[in-house]
Motif scaffolding. Structure first.
Motif, PDB file in Angstrom:
ATOM      1  N   GLN A 130      68.347  73.572 122.847  1.00  0.00           N
ATOM      2  CA  GLN A 130      68.981  74.698 122.174  1.00  0.00           C
ATOM      3  C   GLN A 130      67.998  75.870 122.121  1.00  0.00           C
ATOM      4  N   TYR A 175      67.228  79.259 119.638  1.00  0.00           N
ATOM      5  CA  TYR A 175      67.475  79.886 118.342  1.00  0.00           C
ATOM      6  C   TYR A 175      66.732  81.211 118.283  1.00  0.00           C
ATOM      7  N   ASP A 213      65.995  67.675 121.187  1.00  0.00           N
ATOM      8  CA  ASP A 213      66.080  66.381 120.520  1.00  0.00           C
ATOM      9  C   ASP A 213      65.551  65.329 121.492  1.00  0.00           C
ATOM     10  N   GLY A 239      71.107  66.109 117.765  1.00  0.00           N
ATOM     11  CA  GLY A 239      70.674  67.225 118.601  1.00  0.00           C
ATOM     12  C   GLY A 239      71.716  68.294 118.797  1.00  0.00           C
ATOM     13  N   GLU A 240      72.731  68.310 117.977  1.00  0.00           N
ATOM     14  CA  GLU A 240      73.753  69.357 118.040  1.00  0.00           C
ATOM     15  C   GLU A 240      73.331  70.558 117.186  1.00  0.00           C
ATOM     16  N   LYS A 241      74.150  71.564 117.206  1.00  0.00           N
ATOM     17  CA  LYS A 241      73.847  72.844 116.570  1.00  0.00           C
ATOM     18  C   LYS A 241      73.472  72.669 115.104  1.00  0.00           C
ATOM     19  N   LEU A 242      72.374  73.298 114.718  1.00  0.00           N
ATOM     20  CA  LEU A 242      71.942  73.317 113.327  1.00  0.00           C
ATOM     21  C   LEU A 242      72.284  74.665 112.709  1.00  0.00           C
ATOM     22  N   PHE A 255      71.150  76.999 109.645  1.00  0.00           N
ATOM     23  CA  PHE A 255      70.001  77.147 108.748  1.00  0.00           C
ATOM     24  C   PHE A 255      70.327  78.042 107.556  1.00  0.00           C
TER      25      PHE A 255
END
Lengths: 112, 114
Positions: free
Chosen positions: A33, A35, A92, B100-103, B105
């Protein structure tokens, strides 16, 4: 450690130019991912690419993933001053783990 | 869009004191996380929490740290006896599916230990 390393650490470009950031990681992953973080604020999810995908687009963002090289790149096209922020890759560990590990980040400055 | 809420935004404490950082994750999310970021540095994983128990923790998350979901909405991080080096921005995150998917925050709690 699985932690990603971003390259470059800092990048300064003119508005309208493209910005490319790279991320390398060490172990097999399920997902990678990207961010974004504006100056000390919370992280905002930009895009997720799965280990069986090679490229993904979202608006002005293009992400590539090369699992053989354990690397990813984030391209921001036609950058704007508002894109100024830090960008982090996050991975991950393959095998059903919950931990998502963040890289060291690239600080992007877009000059108007 | 639903948000993760953290309180307080700033917390100042004396070394050796206990602090509790509070988070309200997104209501239908099942996986909860704490991260910390020392000024300008990397975002470090502390702990993940699912089904009312810790699923993973880092070496930073020693016996001085604990997490709790005391009710259906709050998720807390307690530091029992704060040290100077605990000064950092602490971020709570939540995820619908984990793995491991979208977090998502929160905006963080800046903890300053004096």
């Amino acid at each position: 450690s699985q932690q990603g390393e971003e390259d470059p650490q800092a990048l300064s470009i003119q508005e309208g130019e493209n910005a490319t950031m790279n991320c390398s990681y060490k172990t097999s992953i399920n997902n990678l991912q990207w961010y974004r973080q504006n100056s000390g604020r919370g992280l905002v999810h930009l895009i997720l690419i799965r280990s069986n995908e090679r490229e993904k687009h979202s608006g002005r963002l293009r992400v590539t993933l090369d699992t053989s090289k354990k690397s990813s790149s984030l391209l921001i096209t036609a950058s704007r001053a508002a894109d100024t922020a830090s960008y982090f890759c996050a991975t991950d560990l393959a095998g059903g783990y919950q931990k998502v590990t963040f890289g060291t980040g690239t600080k992007l400055q877009v000059i108007p | 869009e639903p948000e993760v809420t953290q309180t307080p935004s700033h917390q100042v404490t004396q070394m050796g004191q206990e602090v509790i950082l509070r988070c309200v994750p997104i209501s239908n999310h099942l996986y909860f996380y704490w991260y910390r970021q020392i000024l300008g540095q990397k975002v470090e994983f502390l702990v993940s929490f699912y089904n009312n128990e810790i699923s993973e923790k880092s070496e930073i998350f020693d016996d001085q740290f604990s997490v709790e979901r005391p009710d259906g909405s709050n998720f807390t991080l307690k530091i029992r006896s704060t040290k100077l080096e605990d000064s950092a921005m602490y971020f709570c995150a939540s995820s619908l599916t984990g793995g491991g998917e979208k977090l998502f925050f929160g905006s963080g709690t800046q903890l300053s230990v004096l």
